[in-house]
Write a protein that holds these residues in place. Structure first.
Motif, mmCIF file in Angstrom:
data_model
loop_
_atom_site.group_PDB
_atom_site.id
_atom_site.type_symbol
_atom_site.label_atom_id
_atom_site.label_comp_id
_atom_site.label_asym_id
_atom_site.label_seq_id
_atom_site.Cartn_x
_atom_site.Cartn_y
_atom_site.Cartn_z
ATOM 1 N N LEU C 34 0.812 -1.212 0.000
ATOM 2 C CA LEU C 34 0.000 0.000 0.000
ATOM 3 C C LEU C 34 0.844 1.260 0.000
ATOM 4 N N THR C 35 1.911 1.270 0.814
ATOM 5 C CA THR C 35 2.747 2.458 0.977
ATOM 6 C C THR C 35 4.176 2.072 0.627
ATOM 7 N N PRO C 36 5.075 3.045 0.474
ATOM 8 C CA PRO C 36 6.449 2.695 0.116
ATOM 9 C C PRO C 36 7.071 1.767 1.145
ATOM 10 N N VAL C 92 -0.919 -22.935 -12.970
ATOM 11 C CA VAL C 92 -1.143 -21.999 -14.072
ATOM 12 C C VAL C 92 0.212 -21.655 -14.686
ATOM 13 N N THR C 93 1.000 -20.809 -14.013
ATOM 14 C CA THR C 93 2.407 -20.607 -14.375
ATOM 15 C C THR C 93 3.159 -20.406 -13.073
ATOM 16 N N PHE C 94 4.458 -20.452 -13.134
ATOM 17 C CA PHE C 94 5.290 -20.180 -11.977
ATOM 18 C C PHE C 94 5.092 -18.723 -11.569
ATOM 19 N N PHE C 95 5.090 -18.436 -10.258
ATOM 20 C CA PHE C 95 4.928 -17.088 -9.722
ATOM 21 C C PHE C 95 3.546 -16.509 -9.976
ATOM 22 N N ASN C 96 2.578 -17.327 -10.384
ATOM 23 C CA ASN C 96 1.261 -16.774 -10.631
ATOM 24 C C ASN C 96 0.631 -16.312 -9.333
ATOM 25 N N ASN C 97 -0.059 -15.201 -9.357
ATOM 26 C CA ASN C 97 -0.676 -14.647 -8.159
ATOM 27 C C ASN C 97 -2.036 -15.298 -7.997
ATOM 28 N N PHE C 112 -9.309 -0.047 -10.000
ATOM 29 C CA PHE C 112 -8.052 0.590 -10.377
ATOM 30 C C PHE C 112 -8.108 2.074 -10.020
ATOM 31 N N GLY C 113 -6.965 2.655 -9.660
ATOM 32 C CA GLY C 113 -6.958 4.093 -9.429
ATOM 33 C C GLY C 113 -6.734 4.432 -7.970
ATOM 34 N N PRO C 114 -6.614 5.755 -7.664
ATOM 35 C CA PRO C 114 -6.330 6.172 -6.288
ATOM 36 C C PRO C 114 -7.445 5.736 -5.355
ATOM 37 N N ASN C 115 -7.068 5.180 -4.189
ATOM 38 C CA ASN C 115 -8.047 4.679 -3.236
ATOM 39 C C ASN C 115 -7.431 4.819 -1.852
ATOM 40 N N PRO C 116 -8.253 4.728 -0.808
ATOM 41 C CA PRO C 116 -7.686 4.910 0.530
ATOM 42 C C PRO C 116 -6.852 3.743 1.023
ATOM 43 N N GLY C 117 -6.739 2.626 0.308
ATOM 44 C CA GLY C 117 -5.791 1.573 0.700
ATOM 45 C C GLY C 117 -6.448 0.462 1.483
#
Lengths: 112, 517, 155
Positions: C34-36, C92-97, C112-117
């Motif tokens: 969510l944050t750096p 599915v594939t390796f590293f698939n989320n 998608f887009g800015p949101n409060p997190g």
């Protein structure tokens, strides 16, 4: 017109290279390689800059105009790798100091 | 899905992931004892070998294999028209190098089971060896420039740690030099990747290859990449680290370092032929490669002649043999835009250079392992202190003779086959270079006669005669390499038609690489 | 006892400040999507807690922190957790989320887009952040303990 960040990158890389080539202490050579790494990281991050953009984080963002996040990911990887390399080279310098008695590169024993 | 289907569908990713995961698990498995750790290491190397051979057979029968990490289907590289995510692109050249890396790494592991058995800290040794294998296979199968940087650094860090592992002062010094040179080279690769990304907004090799125009910044990026990978493979004038690191590392590690340098050679070819293959400067680039190769051949062998340390001598010969590979493939690069010349001698030169890659990995690996066997029994590296070992170590002597005759290029061993291809085709390109190559061959034979005479001939020395032959694991590994050398020398056409010709075609055919993504 | 390392004030303050440092490190790791921050910076912050203790207590005190074996095992466990999460997507594939946008934990679908997190989104990524954070903490702590405990006897 070359911006201030490109001049800073060139300056950092030149200082780093001259430290690696001209300094005799092993620790200063490691520091020189670290400075070269900082210069390359600065170059990568400054590639993504867009005029008026904010940090590329969606949480609590105010506008949609953001700088590019891909070079920042490359820079993070590069920082991690530089950490590992610095830790290893410093440990080699420590071993050389304890076996040779000094951390000076003129004390080397491997000749051609 | 059965296990076999799972492996063959995901082979490129598994070839890198299995050695890495096995390396992560080695410290935990080692708590159950030394035998469990050895068995785990050997098992994971054999599984990696199996996966890489499956991948190789897939590529050689069906063409380039593309694998996208994390997509919904492995071949979905470009859902919106341009490639996203990390893409592994395995064509015939990559499969060739991956098979060499996996095989030599497995043989090194078998040899280390006995060579290293008296030392401590072995879980770190096997973990680093597995990481090194993963780095080599990753470097040759990846399809984008930034992953090349990551795997290059992975390879450098793990091999640097292996060189200095059993630390006296000299091995720490050699490893420091190696790490300094490698990390500066890798930072130059990263800088060039950043420059190309800024120009074309892509890091994928195929995407860059189709979009490249030859602006000034591209020229700077090309020079940086070429210099960095030439530094990695040990070409003169960037060869200073080779003699120190090959000479001071333990013998099996040196055999693996040879293959690591050849992975750097692969990257050099990949950026010259595929990334910058369509620019108008390929002839100049080819001549640069030929110049580097010729100087490496000559400087390598002349610096090898006065050496007294057996492994440093062989290290300088590694520099010299890298020159042969650069010469052969450089001739192919120089005539890349000239179809008549390419069909006449360029293609044969490239095939000779690539065949020399696998031959060099085999006979140089065998020579370093025999040097290790001698040092294991005798306890010193100095040629002046050895003598008369042929009486007490017959198998090692035979393997050394096979390796030495092969590196000098005598029939019926594999060195002769690849060197003949290089001599014939380079003679049609420029006779002077061919004469220099033959002269270097003669000097190589001279220095190995010297080593053979000092170490193996002569009367039986009483102190050294107590040393018997080396343990079984060591001579099995050496024996497999020797058998491969003899077979490749007697039947070179089988290898060339099956593996080398598709690899050379894959390097020349830039359009096929771009079309894969 | 009080003349190796730094003074008594520094030792006590370092011992008190370890707790906020550890909490901040875990905060950076857990909010990585969510944050750096994320795995590596969070792990480095955790390791600075160990570095603070090593500096405050000196070389002799660091030699008494005999925890290298446990930290080595923690490092291996972190790495194996990362590899296991990558291998689990192999159908599915390796590293698939495989956890994103599904009904399982960490699978909330967000626009998608800015949101409060939203904390419980982004699938496999917070778990991988945790694995990497633990691993980096263990590895850097081992490096710091070995280097700081080297001492003047050259051992």
């Amino acid at each position: 017109m070359i911006g201030i960040h490109m001049l800073a990158v060139m300056l950092l890389i030149t200082i780093g290279f001259s430290a690696v080539i001209f300094r005799k202490s092993l620790v200063k050579m490691v520091m020189g390689i670290g400075v070269i790494g900082s210069g390359v990281n600065l170059f990568l991050v400054s590639l993504g800059y867009r005029e008026g953009g904010i940090a590329p984080i969606f949480t609590g963002a105010s506008t949609e105009l953001m700088v590019l996040p891909t070079p920042q990911a490359l820079t993070l990887t590069s920082i991690v790798i530089s950490l590992a390399v610095t830790a290893m080279m410093l440990s080699f310098a420590m071993i050389m100091h304890s076996k040779y008695g000094s951390a000076d590169s003129r004390e080397r024993r491997l000749r051609a | 899905m059965s296990v076999m289907e799972l492996i063959s569908a995901n082979a490129p990713a598994l070839a890198i992931a299995v050695p890495l995961a096995a390396a992560f698990a080695v410290p935990l498995v080692a708590r159950a004892g030394g035998k469990a750790r050895n068995a785990w290491a050997l098992l994971s190397f054999l599984v990696t070998e199996f996966i890489v051979l499956t991948l190789g057979m897939q590529v050689l029968s069906a063409g380039t294999v593309v694998y996208t990490l994390g997509a919904s289907v492995p071949s979905l590289t470009s859902p919106d028209g341009f490639p996203i995510r990390i893409i592994l692109q395995v064509d015939a050249m990559s499969a060739f190098m991956a098979m060499i890396s996996a095989t030599i790494a497995t043989l090194v592991c078998i040899y280390s089971l006995k060579f290293m058995s008296k030392r401590t800290g072995l879980e770190k040794y096997y973990a680093l060896l597995l990481v090194m294998a993963a780095g080599m296979i990753g470097l040759v199968t990846t399809g984008d420039l930034f992953s090349m940087f990551v795997f290059l650094e992975l390879l450098s860090v793990s091999s640097g740690a292996l060189i200095a592992m059993y630390a006296k002062g000299e091995s720490a010094e050699a490893a420091f030099k190696y790490m300094a040179v490698s990390s500066v080279g890798a930072l130059m690769v990263l800088f060039a990747a950043g420059m190309l990304y800024a120009q074309y907004n892509a890091l994928n090799l195929a995407q860059l290859a189709s979009a490249i125009q030859f602006t000034t910044i591209d020229k700077i990026a090309l020079v940086l990449l070429f210099a960095a990978f030439a530094m990695k493979c040990g070409a003169v004038p960037l060869h200073m680290w080779v003699s120190d690191s090959y000479g001071e590392a333990p013998a099996p590690v040196t055999a693996a370092l040879v293959v690591a340098s050849q992975a750097g050679l692969y990257s050099l070819f990949r950026i010259s032929f595929t990334l910058f293959g369509a620019v108008p400067a390929t002839e100049l680039l080819g001549w640069a490669m030929i110049a580097l190769g010729t100087v490496s051949m000559f400087v390598g062998v002349t610096m090898a002649l006065p050496q007294k340390d057996i492994k440093r001598l062989m290290a300088y010969h590694a520099v010299s043999q890298t020159g042969y590979m650069l010469l052969g493939v450089g001739v192919g690069l120089a005539v890349l835009t000239n179809p008549a010349a390419m069909a006449a001698f360029g293609f044969d030169a490239m095939r000779g250079g690539l065949f020399h890659v696998v031959n060099h990995a085999l006979y140089k690996g065998l020579l370093f392992l025999t040097a290790g066997a001698v040092i294991y029994r005798v306890g010193t590296k100095d040629l002046n202190k050895m003598g008369g070992l042929a009486h007490s170590m017959p198998l090692t002597t035979i393997f050394f003779i096979i390796g030495a005759l092969s590196i000098a290029g005598l029939p019926p061993f594999n060195g002769f086959a690849s060197k003949l291809m290089i001599y014939e085709s380079v003679f049609l390109f420029s006779p002077v270079l061919s004469v220099i190559a033959m002269l270097v061959s003669i000097l190589t034979l001279a220095s190995f006669v010297k080593v053979f005479h000092s170490a193996f001939m002569g009367p039986k020395d009483e102190k050294l005669a107590k040393a018997g032959e080396v343990p079984a694991a060591m001579w099995i590994a050496m024996g497999i390499m020797a058998v491969a050398i003899v077979l490749f020398g007697l039947f070179p056409d089988v290898v060339i038609d099956a593996v080398i010709t598709p690899a050379a075609n894959a390097l020349i055919g830039q359009a096929a690489y771009i079309g894969g993504v | 006892m009080s003349d190796d390392g730094m003074s008594v004030i520094v030792k006590n303050v370092a011992a008190v400040l370890v707790v906020p440092a550890l909490i901040f490190g875990f905060y950076v790791i857990l909010h990585g999507h969510l944050t750096p921050g994320g795995g590596f910076p969070g792990g480095a912050v955790l390791a600075t807690a160990v570095a603070m203790l090593a500096v405050a207590f000196g070389a002799a005190g660091t030699k008494r922190m005999k925890r290298k074996d446990m930290l080595s095992s923690v490092e291996s466990l972190g790495l194996l957790m990362f590899a296991a999460l990558a291998f689990m997507g192999l159908q599915v594939t390796f590293f698939n989320n495989f956890l994103a946008n599904s009904g399982m934990p960490f699978g909330m679908a967000i626009p998608f887009g800015p949101n409060p997190g939203y904390m419980l989104s982004a699938g496999v990524m917070p778990l991988m952040n945790l694995a990497v954070g633990i691993e980096v903490f263990a590895a850097l702590s081992v490096i710091i303990i070995v280097m700081a405990g080297h001492g003047e006897d050259g051992k």
